[in-house]
Design a protein around this motif. Structure first.
Motif, PDB file in Angstrom:
ATOM      1  N   ARG A   6       0.834  -1.192   0.000  1.00 48.28           N
ATOM      2  CA  ARG A   6       0.000   0.000   0.000  1.00 48.28           C
ATOM      3  C   ARG A   6       0.873   1.247   0.000  1.00 48.28           C
ATOM      4  NH1 ARG A   6      -3.727  -1.569   4.903  1.00 48.28           N
ATOM      5  NH2 ARG A   6      -1.975  -2.881   5.350  1.00 48.28           N
ATOM      6  N   PRO A   7       0.298   2.397  -0.353  1.00 52.27           N
ATOM      7  CA  PRO A   7       1.095   3.630  -0.371  1.00 52.27           C
ATOM      8  C   PRO A   7       1.750   3.935   0.979  1.00 52.27           C
ATOM      9  CG  PRO A   7      -0.971   3.987  -1.512  1.00 52.27           C
ATOM     10  CD  PRO A   7      -1.043   2.615  -0.899  1.00 52.27           C
ATOM     11  N   ALA A  30       2.814   1.791   3.173  1.00 58.10           N
ATOM     12  CA  ALA A  30       3.950   0.890   3.324  1.00 58.10           C
ATOM     13  C   ALA A  30       5.130   1.358   2.474  1.00 58.10           C
ATOM     14  CB  ALA A  30       3.549  -0.527   2.945  1.00 58.10           C
ATOM     15  N   ARG A  31       4.840   1.827   1.281  1.00 56.96           N
ATOM     16  CA  ARG A  31       5.907   2.346   0.422  1.00 56.96           C
ATOM     17  C   ARG A  31       6.530   3.596   1.020  1.00 56.96           C
ATOM     18  NH1 ARG A  31       2.673   2.693  -4.530  1.00 56.96           N
ATOM     19  NH2 ARG A  31       1.522   0.815  -4.118  1.00 56.96           N
ATOM     20  N   ALA A  32       5.703   4.447   1.604  1.00 51.49           N
ATOM     21  CA  ALA A  32       6.222   5.659   2.238  1.00 51.49           C
ATOM     22  C   ALA A  32       7.130   5.311   3.417  1.00 51.49           C
ATOM     23  CB  ALA A  32       5.073   6.544   2.703  1.00 51.49           C
ATOM     24  N   LEU A  33       6.736   4.326   4.217  1.00 47.08           N
ATOM     25  CA  LEU A  33       7.577   3.906   5.341  1.00 47.08           C
ATOM     26  C   LEU A  33       8.907   3.355   4.853  1.00 47.08           C
ATOM     27  CD1 LEU A  33       4.993   2.230   7.721  1.00 47.08           C
ATOM     28  CD2 LEU A  33       6.296   4.316   8.126  1.00 47.08           C
ATOM     29  N   THR A  34       8.874   2.625   3.759  1.00 46.69           N
ATOM     30  CA  THR A  34      10.119   2.112   3.185  1.00 46.69           C
ATOM     31  C   THR A  34      11.007   3.275   2.746  1.00 46.69           C
ATOM     32  OG1 THR A  34       9.024   0.089   2.464  1.00 46.69           O
ATOM     33  CG2 THR A  34      11.096   0.662   1.368  1.00 46.69           C
ATOM     34  N   GLY A  35      10.411   4.257   2.114  1.00 43.38           N
ATOM     35  CA  GLY A  35      11.167   5.438   1.686  1.00 43.38           C
ATOM     36  C   GLY A  35      11.785   6.180   2.856  1.00 43.38           C
ATOM     37  N   TRP A  36      11.017   6.361   3.927  1.00 41.89           N
ATOM     38  CA  TRP A  36      11.534   7.039   5.113  1.00 41.89           C
ATOM     39  C   TRP A  36      12.652   6.232   5.764  1.00 41.89           C
ATOM     40  CZ3 TRP A  36      11.134  11.898   6.228  1.00 41.89           C
ATOM     41  CH2 TRP A  36      10.045  12.635   5.761  1.00 41.89           C
ATOM     42  N   VAL A  92      16.922  -0.602   9.869  1.00 38.75           N
ATOM     43  CA  VAL A  92      17.039  -1.928   9.251  1.00 38.75           C
ATOM     44  C   VAL A  92      15.828  -2.784   9.608  1.00 38.75           C
ATOM     45  CG1 VAL A  92      18.381  -4.070   9.294  1.00 38.75           C
ATOM     46  CG2 VAL A  92      19.544  -1.867   9.105  1.00 38.75           C
ATOM     47  N   LEU A  93      15.370  -2.695  10.847  1.00 38.04           N
ATOM     48  CA  LEU A  93      14.198  -3.458  11.275  1.00 38.04           C
ATOM     49  C   LEU A  93      12.966  -3.070  10.461  1.00 38.04           C
ATOM     50  CD1 LEU A  93      13.120  -5.503  13.366  1.00 38.04           C
ATOM     51  CD2 LEU A  93      12.619  -3.553  14.828  1.00 38.04           C
ATOM     52  N   ALA A  94      12.779  -1.778  10.248  1.00 39.33           N
ATOM     53  CA  ALA A  94      11.633  -1.329   9.463  1.00 39.33           C
ATOM     54  C   ALA A  94      11.720  -1.803   8.019  1.00 39.33           C
ATOM     55  CB  ALA A  94      11.529   0.193   9.516  1.00 39.33           C
ATOM     56  N   LEU A  95      12.925  -1.920   7.490  1.00 35.87           N
ATOM     57  CA  LEU A  95      13.084  -2.428   6.126  1.00 35.87           C
ATOM     58  C   LEU A  95      12.897  -3.938   6.049  1.00 35.87           C
ATOM     59  CD1 LEU A  95      16.104  -0.393   4.757  1.00 35.87           C
ATOM     60  CD2 LEU A  95      13.716  -0.235   4.068  1.00 35.87           C
ATOM     61  N   ALA A  96      13.245  -4.640   7.121  1.00 34.57           N
ATOM     62  CA  ALA A  96      13.182  -6.099   7.105  1.00 34.57           C
ATOM     63  C   ALA A  96      11.760  -6.629   7.278  1.00 34.57           C
ATOM     64  CB  ALA A  96      14.076  -6.666   8.199  1.00 34.57           C
ATOM     65  N   TRP A  97      10.901  -5.872   7.952  1.00 35.39           N
ATOM     66  CA  TRP A  97       9.525  -6.334   8.154  1.00 35.39           C
ATOM     67  C   TRP A  97       8.801  -6.423   6.822  1.00 35.39           C
ATOM     68  CZ3 TRP A  97       8.710  -3.118  13.082  1.00 35.39           C
ATOM     69  CH2 TRP A  97       8.615  -3.970  14.182  1.00 35.39           C
ATOM     70  N   PRO A  98       7.911  -7.394   6.677  1.00 37.44           N
ATOM     71  CA  PRO A  98       7.130  -7.486   5.436  1.00 37.44           C
ATOM     72  C   PRO A  98       6.343  -6.199   5.181  1.00 37.44           C
ATOM     73  CG  PRO A  98       6.802  -9.442   6.798  1.00 37.44           C
ATOM     74  CD  PRO A  98       7.573  -8.459   7.620  1.00 37.44           C
ATOM     75  N   ARG A  99       6.340  -5.771   3.947  1.00 37.52           N
ATOM     76  CA  ARG A  99       5.713  -4.493   3.622  1.00 37.52           C
ATOM     77  C   ARG A  99       4.198  -4.575   3.507  1.00 37.52           C
ATOM     78  NH1 ARG A  99      10.571  -4.859   2.629  1.00 37.52           N
ATOM     79  NH2 ARG A  99      12.016  -3.202   2.172  1.00 37.52           N
TER      80      ARG A  99
END
Length: 111
Positions: free
Chosen positions: A11-12, A14-20, A75-82
């Motif tokens: 979802r948008p 989730a993508r925003a969190l990945t970007g941050w 790293v934890l935020a990136l490793a969690w399933p999106r």
């Protein structure tokens, strides 16, 4: 024959969190380097570096704790399933963005 279901698209939010998360991890080393350069450019920072006088009273453990927390939470935020646990990822990204500015301020407070 039917095709297997494709995984849900992120979802948008989730993508925003990945970007941050990525932005924070990319900006962490420059934050530290620029803050230390600003400290060492002062007279007090130069005296600390040269003579070991008038150094910061901020303990090094506090600086390392903020650095490690910012890195680990990113790293934890990136490793969690999106596709799921978006709120948990947000719970990692928010304090991560609190730890990085805190690290910069702690370094700069040594001036």
């Amino acid at each position: 024959m039917s095709t297997p279901p494709s995984p849900a698209a992120p979802r948008p939010a989730a993508r925003a969190l990945t970007g941050w998360s990525v932005a924070g991890l990319v900006l962490l080393p420059p934050t530290v380097v620029v803050a230390w350069l600003a400290v060492l450019a002062t007279e007090r920072g130069g005296r600390c570096l040269t003579y070991g006088e008038q150094c910061s009273t901020v303990p090094g453990e506090a600086l390392w704790a903020c650095f490690r927390a910012a890195g680990a939470l990113g790293v934890l935020a990136l490793a969690w399933p999106r596709t799921r646990w978006t709120s948990a990822r947000c719970g990692a990204v928010a304090p991560r963005w609190g730890a990085q500015p805190t690290l910069g301020v702690l370094i700069l407070s040594g001036v």
